[in-house]
Design a protein around this motif. Sequence first.
Motif, PDB file in Angstrom:
ATOM      1  N   LEU A 193       0.833  -1.207   0.000  1.00 35.85           N
ATOM      2  CA  LEU A 193       0.000   0.000   0.000  1.00 35.85           C
ATOM      3  C   LEU A 193       0.868   1.258   0.000  1.00 35.85           C
ATOM      4  O   LEU A 193       0.673   2.173  -0.806  1.00 35.85           O
ATOM      5  N   TYR A 194       1.830   1.256   0.907  1.00 39.69           N
ATOM      6  CA  TYR A 194       2.697   2.429   0.998  1.00 39.69           C
ATOM      7  C   TYR A 194       3.453   2.676  -0.299  1.00 39.69           C
ATOM      8  O   TYR A 194       3.467   3.779  -0.826  1.00 39.69           O
ATOM      9  N   LEU A 195       4.047   1.634  -0.815  1.00 41.30           N
ATOM     10  CA  LEU A 195       4.843   1.784  -2.034  1.00 41.30           C
ATOM     11  C   LEU A 195       3.976   2.223  -3.215  1.00 41.30           C
ATOM     12  O   LEU A 195       4.391   3.047  -4.039  1.00 41.30           O
ATOM     13  N   GLY A 196       2.772   1.675  -3.265  1.00 42.67           N
ATOM     14  CA  GLY A 196       1.853   2.077  -4.329  1.00 42.67           C
ATOM     15  C   GLY A 196       1.496   3.551  -4.237  1.00 42.67           C
ATOM     16  O   GLY A 196       1.580   4.285  -5.230  1.00 42.67           O
ATOM     17  N   CYS A 197       1.136   3.979  -3.050  1.00 46.32           N
ATOM     18  CA  CYS A 197       0.786   5.386  -2.850  1.00 46.32           C
ATOM     19  C   CYS A 197       1.965   6.289  -3.176  1.00 46.32           C
ATOM     20  O   CYS A 197       1.830   7.320  -3.842  1.00 46.32           O
ATOM     21  N   ARG A 198       3.100   5.858  -2.704  1.00 42.77           N
ATOM     22  CA  ARG A 198       4.311   6.635  -2.952  1.00 42.77           C
ATOM     23  C   ARG A 198       4.581   6.759  -4.438  1.00 42.77           C
ATOM     24  O   ARG A 198       4.882   7.840  -4.950  1.00 42.77           O
ATOM     25  N   ALA A 199       4.458   5.664  -5.141  1.00 40.99           N
ATOM     26  CA  ALA A 199       4.687   5.693  -6.587  1.00 40.99           C
ATOM     27  C   ALA A 199       3.670   6.591  -7.276  1.00 40.99           C
ATOM     28  O   ALA A 199       4.003   7.325  -8.216  1.00 40.99           O
ATOM     29  N   PHE A 200       2.442   6.529  -6.799  1.00 34.93           N
ATOM     30  CA  PHE A 200       1.411   7.373  -7.386  1.00 34.93           C
ATOM     31  C   PHE A 200       1.755   8.844  -7.233  1.00 34.93           C
ATOM     32  O   PHE A 200       1.731   9.608  -8.190  1.00 34.93           O
ATOM     33  N   VAL A 201       2.072   9.225  -6.016  1.00 31.27           N
ATOM     34  CA  VAL A 201       2.395  10.628  -5.759  1.00 31.27           C
ATOM     35  C   VAL A 201       3.577  11.070  -6.616  1.00 31.27           C
ATOM     36  O   VAL A 201       3.548  12.125  -7.246  1.00 31.27           O
ATOM     37  N   MET A 202       4.584  10.248  -6.665  1.00 34.81           N
ATOM     38  CA  MET A 202       5.772  10.627  -7.423  1.00 34.81           C
ATOM     39  C   MET A 202       5.482  10.742  -8.918  1.00 34.81           C
ATOM     40  O   MET A 202       6.053  11.592  -9.610  1.00 34.81           O
ATOM     41  N   ALA A 203       4.589   9.906  -9.396  1.00 28.33           N
ATOM     42  CA  ALA A 203       4.227   9.999 -10.815  1.00 28.33           C
ATOM     43  C   ALA A 203       3.334  11.205 -11.065  1.00 28.33           C
ATOM     44  O   ALA A 203       3.484  11.906 -12.069  1.00 28.33           O
TER      45      ALA A 203
END
Lengths: 197, 197
Positions: free
Chosen positions: A87-97
């Motif tokens: 979940l964290y990594l997904g959210c993080r990737a989303f924000v960064m993208a």
Amino acid sequence: MRRGKEETTETIRQLVDIARTHFTEYGYADTALESIVQAANLTRGALYHHFRNKKELFRSVLEGVQREVADKVEQAASTSEDVWQQLYLGCRAFVMAAVEERNKRIMLVDGPAILGWEEWRAMDQRHSMRLLRAQLQTMQEQGCLRQAPLEVTTYFISGGLNEMALWLARESLNEHALDEAMNALSMFLEGFKQSSA
Amino acid sequence: MRRGKEETTETIRQLVDIARTHFTEYGYADTALESIVQAANLTRGALYHHFRNKKELFRSVLEGVQREVADKVEQAASTSEDVWQQLYLGCRAFVMAAVEERNKRIMLVDGPAILGWEEWRAMDQRHSMRLLRAQLQTMQEQGCLRQAPLEVTTYFISGGLNEMALWLARESLNEHALDEAMNALSMFLEGFKQSSA
DNA sequence: TAACATACATACAGTATGTATGTAAACTGT
DNA sequence: ACAGTTTACATACATACTGTATGTATGTTA
């Protein structure tokens, strides 16, 4: 005049590509279709042959953006086995993208206004948001997530991430901001944890 | 022809008022200034005398919307002494106001796209968001809020509430949705509580 | 009451989208 | 292989809207 089949799809790809840069730079309203076709050495006739109107061109552009972002999210999440990490990594990737210049405005600002919130959300559902929802559901079923209604929770987090990304994009001058945001993010997610697991 | 001073401000008020209904119904892009002034029995000349351009008219409309919403939030929050109740009631009031047809699109969908996210946010800062931020700060200082960075937290919650409102507006067919949303809301806020108070 | 400012109306210019039509090249079946 | 059809564009035009320039009557003030 007429190009072969491959060259045709290349023309379309090119139009969408150029449109994306123009929408990114000037925004939807201030982008003239004429300027797009000029950059592609075509005329508006060509564009209107492949797309019904300006809005549909935008839709195509947005589809591409969403696909890209969702891919990154999925890929990032898949690097871990732990659902919380996922979940964290997904959210993080989303924000960064989402922060990236060539995604931000099209996806988060113009998107809802041009297509209308409903259609925009429907498209988002088919991409990043679907992943988020699925992840939350899995976690809920595993009993490690607070038993909040799934729908609203997904929308809340999704909206929160969107705004966070826009804020971050503006703040990104200072290198510190990203850390701060990610720090806060993991804290939010903590808040959703089920204490009596 | 020229009306007295009072009648002038009344003209302006009327234009902003009618503009608001048109922007609400058709959206910014699909609202022709001509249709606004017709409804006010005026011509575009009058409008352009009072407003520099279409965007500035929209700005005025949005200002009004924001003021109204912020008022409701402030009023709702002030009915309690408990900081957590204040936060909850404020958020609840915001969502309920944002859901309203005559606020929703202007404030949450068209706003950022027309004015640009930065300017939209700057305006929001002067209204609802300012209250949220202040409340969070107070709570942090009292040590009852998780020690997350104030800025990002505010943006995250604000964005979350926005999306929640838009979702709710669509879902509002079923009476159940509001309860569900409010239920989820208080759960989110719980997540921000400082356990070791 | 003369000079000026203000509140509008009118007319026009510019620009953008979208549509209708034309045309040459590529594909299709025979 | 070639006639017919479809496709990929270009061109020309209609329409619509914003914004500007200018005109005019009414209120305001010296």
